[in-house]
Design a protein around this motif. Structure first.
Motif, PDB file in Angstrom:
ATOM      1  N   ARG A  59      -3.606   2.549  -3.013  1.00 54.30           N
ATOM      2  CA  ARG A  59      -3.660   3.406  -4.197  1.00 54.30           C
ATOM      3  C   ARG A  59      -3.131   4.798  -3.901  1.00 54.30           C
ATOM      4  O   ARG A  59      -2.548   5.445  -4.754  1.00 54.30           O
ATOM      5  CB  ARG A  59      -5.110   3.509  -4.706  1.00 54.30           C
ATOM      6  N   GLU A  60      -3.350   5.240  -2.648  1.00 51.12           N
ATOM      7  CA  GLU A  60      -2.892   6.593  -2.284  1.00 51.12           C
ATOM      8  C   GLU A  60      -1.396   6.631  -2.006  1.00 51.12           C
ATOM      9  O   GLU A  60      -0.850   7.675  -1.665  1.00 51.12           O
ATOM     10  CB  GLU A  60      -3.656   7.093  -1.054  1.00 51.12           C
ATOM     11  N   GLY A  61      -0.749   5.466  -2.099  1.00 51.46           N
ATOM     12  CA  GLY A  61       0.705   5.450  -1.988  1.00 51.46           C
ATOM     13  C   GLY A  61       1.242   5.184  -0.597  1.00 51.46           C
ATOM     14  O   GLY A  61       2.419   5.447  -0.327  1.00 51.46           O
ATOM     15  N   GLY A  64       6.233   3.658  -0.271  1.00 48.82           N
ATOM     16  CA  GLY A  64       5.125   3.484  -1.201  1.00 48.82           C
ATOM     17  C   GLY A  64       4.891   2.056  -1.628  1.00 48.82           C
ATOM     18  O   GLY A  64       3.975   1.779  -2.402  1.00 48.82           O
ATOM     19  N   GLU A  65       5.692   1.140  -1.123  1.00 48.47           N
ATOM     20  CA  GLU A  65       5.560  -0.260  -1.524  1.00 48.47           C
ATOM     21  C   GLU A  65       4.523  -0.971  -0.651  1.00 48.47           C
ATOM     22  O   GLU A  65       4.389  -0.669   0.531  1.00 48.47           O
ATOM     23  CB  GLU A  65       6.918  -0.947  -1.370  1.00 48.47           C
ATOM     24  N   VAL A  66       3.780  -1.899  -1.263  1.00 52.07           N
ATOM     25  CA  VAL A  66       2.857  -2.732  -0.498  1.00 52.07           C
ATOM     26  C   VAL A  66       3.392  -4.158  -0.520  1.00 52.07           C
ATOM     27  O   VAL A  66       3.509  -4.759  -1.588  1.00 52.07           O
ATOM     28  CB  VAL A  66       1.432  -2.689  -1.085  1.00 52.07           C
ATOM     29  N   VAL A 114     -11.004  -0.547   2.081  1.00 53.30           N
ATOM     30  CA  VAL A 114     -10.306   0.575   2.706  1.00 53.30           C
ATOM     31  C   VAL A 114      -8.796   0.420   2.514  1.00 53.30           C
ATOM     32  O   VAL A 114      -8.086   1.378   2.184  1.00 53.30           O
ATOM     33  CB  VAL A 114     -10.657   0.666   4.198  1.00 53.30           C
ATOM     34  N   MET A 115      -8.318  -0.816   2.671  1.00 53.54           N
ATOM     35  CA  MET A 115      -6.880  -1.061   2.543  1.00 53.54           C
ATOM     36  C   MET A 115      -6.410  -0.836   1.098  1.00 53.54           C
ATOM     37  O   MET A 115      -5.323  -0.303   0.858  1.00 53.54           O
ATOM     38  CB  MET A 115      -6.538  -2.476   2.998  1.00 53.54           C
ATOM     39  N   LYS A 116      -7.250  -1.256   0.140  1.00 54.24           N
ATOM     40  CA  LYS A 116      -6.892  -1.055  -1.266  1.00 54.24           C
ATOM     41  C   LYS A 116      -6.796   0.429  -1.580  1.00 54.24           C
ATOM     42  O   LYS A 116      -5.880   0.866  -2.288  1.00 54.24           O
ATOM     43  CB  LYS A 116      -7.941  -1.710  -2.178  1.00 54.24           C
ATOM     44  N   GLN A 117      -7.742   1.193  -1.029  1.00 57.07           N
ATOM     45  CA  GLN A 117      -7.731   2.637  -1.271  1.00 57.07           C
ATOM     46  C   GLN A 117      -6.441   3.251  -0.725  1.00 57.07           C
ATOM     47  O   GLN A 117      -5.801   4.068  -1.382  1.00 57.07           O
ATOM     48  CB  GLN A 117      -8.956   3.269  -0.615  1.00 57.07           C
ATOM     49  N   LEU A 118      -6.064   2.811   0.481  1.00 64.15           N
ATOM     50  CA  LEU A 118      -4.823   3.301   1.099  1.00 64.15           C
ATOM     51  C   LEU A 118      -3.628   3.015   0.196  1.00 64.15           C
ATOM     52  O   LEU A 118      -2.758   3.862  -0.017  1.00 64.15           O
ATOM     53  CB  LEU A 118      -4.596   2.590   2.434  1.00 64.15           C
ATOM     54  N   GLU A 121      -5.657 -13.402   2.754  1.00 60.87           N
ATOM     55  CA  GLU A 121      -6.475 -13.020   1.604  1.00 60.87           C
ATOM     56  C   GLU A 121      -5.607 -13.005   0.345  1.00 60.87           C
ATOM     57  O   GLU A 121      -4.947 -12.019   0.024  1.00 60.87           O
ATOM     58  CB  GLU A 121      -7.086 -11.626   1.833  1.00 60.87           C
ATOM     59  N   MET A 122      -5.620 -14.121  -0.369  1.00 60.53           N
ATOM     60  CA  MET A 122      -4.753 -14.238  -1.538  1.00 60.53           C
ATOM     61  C   MET A 122      -5.171 -13.296  -2.660  1.00 60.53           C
ATOM     62  O   MET A 122      -4.338 -12.771  -3.400  1.00 60.53           O
ATOM     63  CB  MET A 122      -4.760 -15.686  -2.047  1.00 60.53           C
ATOM     64  N   GLY A 123      -6.485 -13.059  -2.745  1.00 66.90           N
ATOM     65  CA  GLY A 123      -6.985 -12.145  -3.773  1.00 66.90           C
ATOM     66  C   GLY A 123      -6.408 -10.751  -3.577  1.00 66.90           C
ATOM     67  O   GLY A 123      -5.968 -10.097  -4.530  1.00 66.90           O
ATOM     68  N   PHE A 124      -6.391 -10.310  -2.313  1.00 65.48           N
ATOM     69  CA  PHE A 124      -5.839  -9.006  -1.986  1.00 65.48           C
ATOM     70  C   PHE A 124      -4.361  -8.945  -2.358  1.00 65.48           C
ATOM     71  O   PHE A 124      -3.888  -7.983  -2.966  1.00 65.48           O
ATOM     72  CB  PHE A 124      -6.045  -8.718  -0.495  1.00 65.48           C
ATOM     73  N   ALA A 125      -3.631 -10.019  -2.020  1.00 63.29           N
ATOM     74  CA  ALA A 125      -2.200 -10.068  -2.314  1.00 63.29           C
ATOM     75  C   ALA A 125      -1.952  -9.964  -3.813  1.00 63.29           C
ATOM     76  O   ALA A 125      -1.114  -9.198  -4.281  1.00 63.29           O
ATOM     77  CB  ALA A 125      -1.599 -11.369  -1.780  1.00 63.29           C
ATOM     78  N   ARG A 126      -2.730 -10.712  -4.549  1.00 62.44           N
ATOM     79  CA  ARG A 126      -2.542 -10.735  -5.994  1.00 62.44           C
ATOM     80  C   ARG A 126      -2.829  -9.364  -6.617  1.00 62.44           C
ATOM     81  O   ARG A 126      -2.142  -8.917  -7.518  1.00 62.44           O
ATOM     82  CB  ARG A 126      -3.498 -11.772  -6.602  1.00 62.44           C
ATOM     83  N   GLU A 127      -3.871  -8.719  -6.064  1.00 60.14           N
ATOM     84  CA  GLU A 127      -4.357  -7.476  -6.676  1.00 60.14           C
ATOM     85  C   GLU A 127      -3.527  -6.261  -6.266  1.00 60.14           C
ATOM     86  O   GLU A 127      -3.254  -5.378  -7.069  1.00 60.14           O
ATOM     87  CB  GLU A 127      -5.822  -7.267  -6.263  1.00 60.14           C
ATOM     88  N   VAL A 128      -3.130  -6.208  -4.995  1.00 53.76           N
ATOM     89  CA  VAL A 128      -2.582  -4.965  -4.467  1.00 53.76           C
ATOM     90  C   VAL A 128      -1.063  -5.003  -4.249  1.00 53.76           C
ATOM     91  O   VAL A 128      -0.378  -4.003  -4.425  1.00 53.76           O
ATOM     92  CB  VAL A 128      -3.293  -4.604  -3.142  1.00 53.76           C
TER      93      VAL A 128
END
Lengths: 244, 320
Positions: A188-190, A31-33, A182-186, A199-206
């Motif tokens: 969130r689903e664990g 479950g870790e990103v 799509v990746m963020k949704q994934l 993509e630093m924004g993605f890293a920071r957020e997810v």
């Protein structure tokens, strides 16, 4: 879920040897990103490709869901169907329609019936928002659409882990968002995810953790809040100064 | 004024027509000079002709009547022991009423269409090429895969086979296959001919297929393997279909060459189109007409094949 210890991958050629992955040890929990960043040539893609045996490593150990990749009795194909991978250049099968791209491995690897595979494929294509292109060939799709199909194709195998190898690097800027969504949704689903990206924004957020790699080594392993505000390593500081 | 100035093309077509007419005229003058007498009217009979077939009487007896039915005559034969008479239709009658016949005596002739040696030879050429092409494709596929295998034995054998075939003349290979391998294995000449052609074309197809496979991006294999597909599944579902589509044009060229090269099997007395032509010439001396006809027949077959493959290529291009 993933345990890596003392991983070594050496590239040899033209008289010089490069330790692309040099004594890397880490673990990714269920479950870790985890986002892996670093300058180009730092070995982050090679590291990711070692995780499903696409790259044959020279030493060390990779254990996926309890199975040792380098074990003499390990069926690599059986491990790979549990580990989805998304590539920088999508690598969709150009001679197959979008639907066939998503159903092929379900049928020949998972041995699912056509009806079941189609149903699964359509559900996933709907999820990534591209169901209406099911019968098109990949060449008719934009880069962002192709990458979303590639994600659906990997998810169709019901993987336990998803590996993303610079999934947005080959995209036009306006298409990056739809793939990241799509990746963020994934996440969130664990889904357990290892993502190599710029993509630093993605890293920071997810991300739960950020691994910073340089010259084949993991130099920093920290939660994004800590890594992006107060990186300890001078090389990480220099890298962040350039990209942020 | 248009940005691009297009010169008229019709003068070039005129020139082309002039050159072609000049060539034909030159041919005509050349045959005049060697006093060759063209007899094209003799050629059609070698495609198909009407054969005279004698009509035999199935019984012994006496010709009791000959009835006329349009162009046909009906010969009625009554057996000596008073049994039921037999009616035999013929086109030309060779008996008269009152003649006594034994069994299998001829009462007259009928005519029926038979296919001539050129048609027969053409058929032999087509099916020999087809079978050896099919076998060659299989050999080429297997050899091509061995050629890129990691196993040194498979790779070594493939390389040796390809080099041996590509480095020696087909004519010599046919002789070796027929006189040596054919004798050792007691092969029929047709089998030897097809075998030699298949081995020959297989070596070239192997190289075409190897190049085709290697032209498919590595990412395709990686994507397939990352989904858990085995090496064999990856090859058969992902790489080969794409490679096949890509190698279709060179493959077409190879098959067209094969049809032409198949003329060499005439040296081991297989009556293909070329051998048929040669046999007709020895009996008629219509050398020019027959060779021109034979060439034309080869041209028709190869053009049809290239049209077929062109069509196939366009069909495969759907996903581009």
């Amino acid at each position: 879920m993933i345990e890596v210890s003392n991983l070594l991958k050496v590239f040899e050629g033209r008289g010089q040897t490069v330790r692309a992955v040099d004594d890397v040890s880490t673990a990714i929990a269920k479950g870790e990103v985890v986002v892996i960043i670093g300058p180009s040539g730092s070995g982050k893609s090679t590291f990711l490709r070692c995780l499903n045996g696409l790259e044959e490593f020279d030493d060390g150990q990779v254990i996926i869901d309890g199975i040792d990749l380098a074990g003499s009795k390990t069926n690599l194909n059986a491990v790979r169907r549990e580990v989805g991978m998304v590539f920088q250049h999508f690598n969709l099968f150009p001679h197959k329609t979008v639907l066939e791209n998503v159903t092929l491995a379900q049928r020949v690897v998972r041995k699912r019936k056509a009806g079941e595979a189609n149903q699964k494929a359509m559900a996933l294509l709907t999820k990534v928002g591209i169901a209406e292109k099911a019968n098109e060939y990949p060449s008719r799709l934009s880069g962002g659409q192709q990458q979303r199909v590639a994600i659906a194709r990997a998810l169709a195998m019901d993987p336990k882990v998803m590996l993303f190898d610079e999934p947005t690097s080959a995209l036009d800027p306006e298409m990056v968002g739809e793939v990241l969504d799509v990746m963020k949704q994934l996440a969130r689903e664990g889904m357990t995810m290892a993502v190599v990206t710029h993509e630093m924004g993605f890293a920071r957020e997810v991300a739960q953790r950020v691994l910073f790699m340089d010259a084949g080594r993991i130099l920093e392993d920290a939660p994004p809040a800590q890594f992006f505000t107060a990186p300890r390593e001078p090389r990480a500081q220099a890298f962040l100064k350039q990209v942020l | 004024m248009a940005l691009k100035h297009r010169p008229a093309t019709w003068p070039w077509y005129l020139l082309l027509a002039a050159i072609l007419i000049g060539l034909v005229a030159g041919l005509w003058v050349a045959t005049k000079r060697v006093h060759y007498e063209w007899r094209w009217e003799r050629v059609p009979q070698y495609f198909a002709y009407r054969a005279e077939v004698p009509q035999e009487s199935p019984i012994a007896g006496r010709v009791s009547a000959i009835q006329t039915d349009g162009a046909l005559r009906r010969v009625v034969v009554t057996p000596a022991d008073g049994g039921a008479p037999v009616v035999l239709p013929v086109e030309t009658v060779q008996v008269a009423v009152g003649d006594t016949l034994d069994r299998e005596d001829s009462v007259g002739d009928n005519h029926e269409w038979r296919i001539g040696p050129l048609t027969q030879g053409l058929w032999v050429t087509i099916w020999i090429s087809f079978v050896s092409g099919l076998v060659g494709l299989l050999i080429g596929l297997i050899t091509g895969l061995c050629r890129i295998s990691d196993n040194p034995v498979l790779r070594g054998l493939a390389v040796i086979y390809i080099e041996l075939i590509r480095g020696t003349p087909l004519l010599v290979q046919i002789f070796i296959f027929y006189f040596f391998i054919g004798t050792v294995l007691n092969l029929d000449r047709i089998v030897a001919g097809i075998g030699a052609l298949a081995l020959f074309v297989g070596a070239y197809i192997a190289e075409i297929i190897r190049a085709g496979i290697q032209s498919i991006a590595k990412g395709q294999t990686e994507a397939a393997r990352s989904l858990g597909m085995s090496a064999f599944q990856t090859m058969s579902y992902i790489v080969l279909p794409q490679a096949f589509k890509r190698v279709l044009p060179p493959l077409a060229g190879q098959f067209i060459s094969l049809i032409k090269d198949s003329s060499l099997v005439s040296v081991i007395a297989i009556t293909d189109l070329t051998k048929s032509g040669r046999e007709i010439i020895t009996s008629t001396f219509a050398t020019f007409e027959i060779w021109f006809t034979v060439a034309l027949l080869y041209l028709v077959v190869t053009s049809l094949l290239s049209q077929l493959l062109f069509w196939l290529e366009r069909r495969f291009a759907r996903s581009d």
